[in-house]
Design a protein around this motif. Structure first.
Motif, PDB file in Angstrom:
ATOM      1  N   THR A  48       0.820  -1.266   0.054  1.00 38.23           N
ATOM      2  CA  THR A  48      -0.103   0.082   0.093  1.00 38.23           C
ATOM      3  C   THR A  48       0.846   1.243   0.130  1.00 38.23           C
ATOM      4  OG1 THR A  48      -1.714  -1.109   1.134  1.00 38.23           O
ATOM      5  CG2 THR A  48      -1.704   1.311   1.197  1.00 38.23           C
ATOM      6  N   THR A  51       2.465   1.692  -3.415  1.00 38.73           N
ATOM      7  CA  THR A  51       1.412   2.234  -4.341  1.00 38.73           C
ATOM      8  C   THR A  51       1.454   3.672  -4.268  1.00 38.73           C
ATOM      9  OG1 THR A  51       0.402   0.051  -4.511  1.00 38.73           O
ATOM     10  CG2 THR A  51      -0.695   1.849  -5.177  1.00 38.73           C
ATOM     11  N   VAL A  52       1.170   4.347  -2.945  1.00 38.96           N
ATOM     12  CA  VAL A  52       0.699   5.597  -2.604  1.00 38.96           C
ATOM     13  C   VAL A  52       2.206   6.442  -3.039  1.00 38.96           C
ATOM     14  CG1 VAL A  52       0.564   7.226  -0.902  1.00 38.96           C
ATOM     15  CG2 VAL A  52      -0.854   5.035  -0.698  1.00 38.96           C
ATOM     16  N   HIS A  70      -6.379   6.836  -4.900  1.00 40.77           N
ATOM     17  CA  HIS A  70      -7.076   5.749  -5.212  1.00 40.77           C
ATOM     18  C   HIS A  70      -6.513   4.924  -5.944  1.00 40.77           C
ATOM     19  CE1 HIS A  70      -9.692   9.364  -4.109  1.00 40.77           C
ATOM     20  NE2 HIS A  70     -10.507   8.438  -3.704  1.00 40.77           N
ATOM     21  N   GLU A  71      -6.881   3.575  -5.993  1.00 45.27           N
ATOM     22  CA  GLU A  71      -6.448   2.462  -6.592  1.00 45.27           C
ATOM     23  C   GLU A  71      -7.555   1.730  -7.451  1.00 45.27           C
ATOM     24  OE1 GLU A  71      -3.586  -1.221  -5.759  1.00 45.27           O
ATOM     25  OE2 GLU A  71      -5.152  -1.020  -4.350  1.00 45.27           O
ATOM     26  N   LEU A  81      -7.002   4.319  -1.209  1.00 46.35           N
ATOM     27  CA  LEU A  81      -5.753   3.914  -0.293  1.00 46.35           C
ATOM     28  C   LEU A  81      -5.453   4.901   1.045  1.00 46.35           C
ATOM     29  CD1 LEU A  81      -3.527   2.411  -3.027  1.00 46.35           C
ATOM     30  CD2 LEU A  81      -5.193   1.218  -1.395  1.00 46.35           C
ATOM     31  N   ARG A  82      -5.673   6.117   0.378  1.00 47.44           N
ATOM     32  CA  ARG A  82      -5.439   7.133   1.447  1.00 47.44           C
ATOM     33  C   ARG A  82      -6.097   8.331   1.284  1.00 47.44           C
ATOM     34  NH1 ARG A  82       0.579  10.055   1.543  1.00 47.44           N
ATOM     35  NH2 ARG A  82      -0.423  11.439  -0.016  1.00 47.44           N
TER      36      ARG A  82
END
Length: 215
Positions: A48, A51-52, A70-71, A81-82
């Protein structure tokens, strides 16, 4: 101010000198420098966090920590995601696509972007813009009345550092949306140029300045 630079540099270099830089007449009883231990390899980031970090890499540094990310997921659309307090929304790279692509856009563009995603999810591709333009004209789809930026990174041979999320090998693209902007209102050319700003989709709700440069 320029006369101070040599002194400032001399002070800085003296402060940063290593034990090996000590003068030859240093006292013999000076303590020998301790052997520096080899730095341990950086720990890989969680999936995560990685990815961020890769997603916000498209943004200027000052906006990265506060951006929402967003994923894309199979069947569920976008998953947050955040959550961020800043003005940018970032879309992570789609793992189903061989080509790397991340994009971050100003939050005021979210209705326009979300509507485009919804139309494509319905299987519509050829009329996405015409539908959105008609809805903007009808007042049912909001579009910012002020300039709004978008940043992206794209490439076929891109690497992401697993310990920092740093992205290398991607081509940056910078865009500023100005609804209904024209060559006359901006003074920008509408013919694409390889090294400079130009206006795309002039006179439409999707009008935006493209900032392109040769790599």
């Amino acid at each position: 101010m320029r006369r101070l630079l040599p002194c400032v540099l001399l002070i800085a270099l003296s402060a940063c000198a290593s034990p090996d830089d000590a003068p030859e007449d240093a006292p013999e009883d000076s303590a020998p420098p301790s052997e520096a231990s080899a730095p341990s390899p950086a720990e890989p980031m969680s999936t995560t966090d990685l990815t961020v970090a890769a997603s916000v890499a498209a943004l200027p540094e000052e906006f990265r920590a506060s951006a929402s990310v967003h994923e894309r997921t199979d069947g569920a659309g976008l998953v947050e995601l955040r959550s961020g307090e800043g003005p940018y929304i970032c879309l992570a790279d789609d793992p189903a696509d061989d080509r790397f692509h991340v994009a971050c856009y100003h939050e005021s563009l979210e209705p326009f972007m979300a509507r485009g995603r919804a139309l494509r999810a319905e299987g519509r591709t050829s009329d996405v813009d015409s539908v959105r333009f008609a809805e903007v004209e009808a007042g049912t789809l909001p579009m910012p009345s002020h300039p709004a930026a978008l940043y992206s990174l794209s490439g076929d041979s891109v690497s992401v550092d697993e310990s920092t999320g740093a992205v290398t090998g991607a081509r940056p693209l910078y865009v500023v949306y100005i609804a209904y902007a024209t060559a006359e209102t901006t003074g920008l050319p509408t013919t694409p140029t390889a090294d400079g700003p130009w206006l795309m989709f002039p006179g439409t709700p999707k009008a935006h300045i493209m900032f392109t440069s040769q790599m």
